[in-house]
Motif scaffolding. Structure first.
Motif, mmCIF file in Angstrom:
data_model
loop_
_atom_site.group_PDB
_atom_site.id
_atom_site.type_symbol
_atom_site.label_atom_id
_atom_site.label_comp_id
_atom_site.label_asym_id
_atom_site.label_seq_id
_atom_site.Cartn_x
_atom_site.Cartn_y
_atom_site.Cartn_z
ATOM 1 N N LEU A 1 0.840 -1.188 0.000
ATOM 2 C CA LEU A 1 0.000 0.000 0.000
ATOM 3 C C LEU A 1 0.874 1.236 0.000
ATOM 4 C CD1 LEU A 1 -2.609 -0.974 2.718
ATOM 5 C CD2 LEU A 1 -2.955 -0.923 0.262
ATOM 6 N N ARG A 2 0.413 2.282 -0.626
ATOM 7 C CA ARG A 2 1.135 3.557 -0.660
ATOM 8 C C ARG A 2 0.237 4.609 -0.015
ATOM 9 N NH1 ARG A 2 5.246 5.329 -4.357
ATOM 10 N NH2 ARG A 2 5.400 7.578 -4.354
ATOM 11 N N VAL A 3 0.760 5.258 1.031
ATOM 12 C CA VAL A 3 -0.007 6.249 1.773
ATOM 13 C C VAL A 3 0.731 7.579 1.779
ATOM 14 C CG1 VAL A 3 -0.913 6.865 4.053
ATOM 15 C CG2 VAL A 3 -1.111 4.526 3.242
ATOM 16 N N LEU A 4 0.019 8.622 1.443
ATOM 17 C CA LEU A 4 0.531 9.982 1.506
ATOM 18 C C LEU A 4 0.111 10.576 2.838
ATOM 19 C CD1 LEU A 4 1.761 12.523 0.116
ATOM 20 C CD2 LEU A 4 -0.534 12.965 -0.782
ATOM 21 N N VAL A 5 1.073 11.040 3.642
ATOM 22 C CA VAL A 5 0.787 11.677 4.928
ATOM 23 C C VAL A 5 1.026 13.167 4.779
ATOM 24 C CG1 VAL A 5 1.408 11.828 7.368
ATOM 25 C CG2 VAL A 5 1.385 9.599 6.226
ATOM 26 N N VAL A 6 -0.002 13.953 5.106
ATOM 27 C CA VAL A 6 0.022 15.399 4.926
ATOM 28 C C VAL A 6 -0.294 16.078 6.252
ATOM 29 C CG1 VAL A 6 -1.143 17.323 3.786
ATOM 30 C CG2 VAL A 6 -0.740 15.212 2.537
ATOM 31 N N GLU A 7 0.429 17.134 6.551
ATOM 32 C CA GLU A 7 0.105 17.999 7.683
ATOM 33 C C GLU A 7 -0.645 19.197 7.095
ATOM 34 O OE1 GLU A 7 3.674 18.463 10.319
ATOM 35 O OE2 GLU A 7 4.488 17.068 8.835
ATOM 36 N N GLU B 1 4.119 1.623 2.280
ATOM 37 C CA GLU B 1 5.017 2.626 1.710
ATOM 38 C C GLU B 1 4.462 3.996 2.071
ATOM 39 O OE1 GLU B 1 6.695 4.114 -2.621
ATOM 40 O OE2 GLU B 1 5.497 2.301 -2.503
ATOM 41 N N VAL B 2 5.248 4.823 2.745
ATOM 42 C CA VAL B 2 4.789 6.114 3.243
ATOM 43 C C VAL B 2 5.514 7.239 2.517
ATOM 44 C CG1 VAL B 2 4.618 7.610 5.270
ATOM 45 C CG2 VAL B 2 4.286 5.142 5.510
ATOM 46 N N VAL B 3 4.736 8.196 2.036
ATOM 47 C CA VAL B 3 5.270 9.431 1.466
ATOM 48 C C VAL B 3 4.817 10.551 2.382
ATOM 49 C CG1 VAL B 3 5.274 10.994 -0.501
ATOM 50 C CG2 VAL B 3 5.131 8.524 -0.879
ATOM 51 N N ASP C 1 0.357 9.316 -6.447
ATOM 52 C CA ASP C 1 -0.566 8.218 -6.721
ATOM 53 C C ASP C 1 -0.768 7.296 -5.512
ATOM 54 O OD1 ASP C 1 -2.323 6.669 -8.244
ATOM 55 O OD2 ASP C 1 -0.698 5.330 -8.881
ATOM 56 N N PRO C 2 -1.246 7.837 -4.381
ATOM 57 C CA PRO C 2 -1.415 7.015 -3.180
ATOM 58 C C PRO C 2 -2.715 6.210 -3.198
ATOM 59 C CG PRO C 2 -2.145 9.219 -2.710
ATOM 60 C CD PRO C 2 -1.619 9.236 -4.129
ATOM 61 N N ASP C 3 -2.739 5.162 -2.374
ATOM 62 C CA ASP C 3 -3.969 4.407 -2.142
ATOM 63 C C ASP C 3 -4.824 5.111 -1.095
ATOM 64 O OD1 ASP C 3 -3.339 2.084 -3.822
ATOM 65 O OD2 ASP C 3 -1.732 1.766 -2.381
ATOM 66 N N ALA C 4 -4.159 5.873 -0.214
ATOM 67 C CA ALA C 4 -4.856 6.611 0.843
ATOM 68 C C ALA C 4 -4.054 7.859 1.183
ATOM 69 C CB ALA C 4 -5.033 5.747 2.089
ATOM 70 N N VAL C 5 -4.755 8.851 1.743
ATOM 71 C CA VAL C 5 -4.125 10.098 2.160
ATOM 72 C C VAL C 5 -4.475 10.332 3.629
ATOM 73 C CG1 VAL C 5 -4.006 12.603 1.812
ATOM 74 C CG2 VAL C 5 -4.290 11.075 -0.159
ATOM 75 N N GLY C 6 -3.447 10.403 4.465
ATOM 76 C CA GLY C 6 -3.635 10.706 5.876
ATOM 77 C C GLY C 6 -3.464 12.190 6.098
#
Length: 107
Positions: free
Chosen positions: A6-12, A33-35, A54-59
């Motif tokens: 899984l690829r997850v984009l973490v945003v503040e 996989e964390v971006v 191209d993430p599967d989810a965005v935190g």
């Protein structure tokens, strides 16, 4: 394109949030996989970053995500720190056994 992890984009969003680093580590420990995009000020910036990564989810941490963000992302799930465990279970089929616990490095 098919991925093994899984690829997850973490945003503040709108303000820095130290929990983003801890969440990224927990996700990484789960094999995700964390971006980490860092602080972004607008929903438009989140959308552009998500298009590139191209993430599967965005935190989204720091502030509540915009209500229409998930629909604008076209399929990627949007979650907060409070809903990370549930989102991982949805994406990974219940694999997460430590998503509710902080990484060893943050204890």
């Amino acid at each position: 394109m098919s991925r093994d992890r899984l690829r997850v984009l973490v945003v503040e969003f709108t303000r820095p949030d130290p929990a983003a680093i801890a969440l990224g580590r927990v996700l990484r420990d789960e094999g995700v996989e964390v971006v980490h995009a860092g602080p972004l000020d607008t929903a438009e910036q989140i959308l552009r970053t998500a298009e590139q990564e191209d993430p599967d989810a965005v935190g989204v941490l720091g502030a509540a995500p915009p209500e229409d963000l998930e629909s604008a992302l076209g399929g990627a799930l949007v979650f907060t720190a409070e809903t990370a465990s549930d989102t991982l279970k949805r994406l990974g089929g219940g694999r997460s056994h430590t998503a509710d616990a902080p990484s060893d490095r943050t204890r």
